[in-house]
Design an enzyme around this catalytic site. Structure first.
Site, PDB file in Angstrom:
ATOM      1  N   SER A  63     -28.317  20.424  48.455  1.00  0.00           N
ATOM      2  CA  SER A  63     -28.651  20.439  47.034  1.00  0.00           C
ATOM      3  C   SER A  63     -29.465  19.191  46.747  1.00  0.00           C
ATOM      4  O   SER A  63     -29.412  18.214  47.509  1.00  0.00           O
ATOM      5  CB  SER A  63     -27.359  20.398  46.201  1.00  0.00           C
ATOM      6  OG  SER A  63     -27.639  20.068  44.850  1.00  0.00           O
ATOM      7  N   TYR A  66     -18.559  17.916  44.048  1.00  0.00           N
ATOM      8  CA  TYR A  66     -19.734  18.673  44.515  1.00  0.00           C
ATOM      9  C   TYR A  66     -20.776  17.722  45.129  1.00  0.00           C
ATOM     10  O   TYR A  66     -21.278  17.948  46.236  1.00  0.00           O
ATOM     11  CB  TYR A  66     -20.322  19.444  43.330  1.00  0.00           C
ATOM     12  CG  TYR A  66     -21.472  20.341  43.684  1.00  0.00           C
ATOM     13  CD1 TYR A  66     -21.247  21.620  44.186  1.00  0.00           C
ATOM     14  CD2 TYR A  66     -22.792  19.932  43.506  1.00  0.00           C
ATOM     15  CE1 TYR A  66     -22.308  22.457  44.514  1.00  0.00           C
ATOM     16  CE2 TYR A  66     -23.856  20.756  43.824  1.00  0.00           C
ATOM     17  CZ  TYR A  66     -23.606  22.018  44.323  1.00  0.00           C
ATOM     18  OH  TYR A  66     -24.650  22.852  44.647  1.00  0.00           O
TER      19      TYR A  66
END
Ligand code: BGC
Length: 269
Positions: A154, A167
């Site tokens: 990401s 995350y």
């Protein structure tokens, strides 16, 4: 002329391929000629729909349920893949989720769930794939590499993200995991590459794009001024898995419309 690189004769496993980026990746790999295992955790109907979309277009796929954070389930999935397809050429570690919370309120369960699925899942699947790549070696008619591992990361492997520390920590972990195994596996002709998507229009970030106000706010973070689509990432994965990308290993390719360009500095600083 169709410039899609051919992956024909190759077998791919995509985790979390029942929706979002994983589905886009599975469709793109199948379109490039690979047979694809559609891994899913819970949503059998959605996984079957992905399989049907592939087979209706003349491709080959089957769905398999496994929680990527459970060693025995991962091993059962690889065993079934080898049973049906004989081997693996391409692993796409895509399965991932968010359990968002302010840091001070975050429960251990929220932390563990995200680390287990997003990071430990990549470890378990990559280890099984690497063992098979090393056992089998290069099959030149299919690829110059003995195998390809693509790790979905990401932009949050580099952009800190308040309210999402589990995350962001998982994605930062994927970055060093990917580079370290790339270093160890390169002598075996195994390539390992990361992808850092920005905002891609999928269920995981629906709240960030499903009203005009939310989308306008999101677009202030994207210099290129559009949200990404799963097919953007799908095409990148198909290319990275092909021999056209044979000299790429151990790096993350960001595909984010410029989200990592610190857009807040465009008229400030
Ligand atoms: C997250 C999305 C977010 C995007 C950009 C992704 O990794 O899963 O929720 O929209 O990063 O911030």
């Amino acid at each position: 002329m169709n410039s899609t690189p051919s992956l024909s004769g190759q077998s791919a496993l995509v985790t979390g391929a029942d929706s979002g980026i994983g589905k886009g990746v599975a469709l793109a790999l199948a379109q490039a000629g690979a047979r694809v295992v559609i891994n899913y955790a819970h949503n059998k109907d959605a996984a079957d729909a992905t399989v049907n979309e592939i087979t209706a277009a003349g491709g080959e796929a089957f769905a398999f349920q496994a929680d990527v954070s459970h060693e025995a389930e991962v091993q059962a999935m690889f065993a079934e893949m080898f049973n049906q397809y004989g081997t693996i050429d391409i692993l796409v570690n895509n399965a991932g989720l968010q359990k968002d919370s302010k840091f001070v309120d975050m429960t251990l369960d929220q932390w563990n769930t995200v680390i287990n699925i997003n990071l430990t899942g990549q470890f378990l699947c990559s280890r099984e794939a690497a063992r098979e790549f090393i056992r089998r070696g290069v099959v030149e008619v299919r690829s110059r590499a003995a195998g390809k591992i693509i790790c979905m990361s990401s932009v949050h492997e580099v952009i800190p993200w308040a309210g999402h520390v589990n995350y962001a920590a998982s994605k930062g972990g994927i970055s060093m995991f990917m580079k370290s195994i790339a270093q160890e596996l390169a002598p075996h002709k195994i390539r390992v590459v990361g992808i850092g998507p920005g905002a891609i229009q999928t269920p995981i970030n629906k709240a960030a794009w499903d009203t005009p106000e939310a989308l306008d706010k999101l677009l202030t973070l994207i210099p290129y001024n559009r949200i990404g689509k799963p097919e953007d990432i799908g095409k990148l994965v198909a290319w990275l898995a092909s021999d056209d990308a044979d000299y790429i290993t151990g790096t993350t390719i960001f595909m984010d419309g410029g989200m990592t360009l610190y857009p807040g500095f465009a008229d400030n600083g």
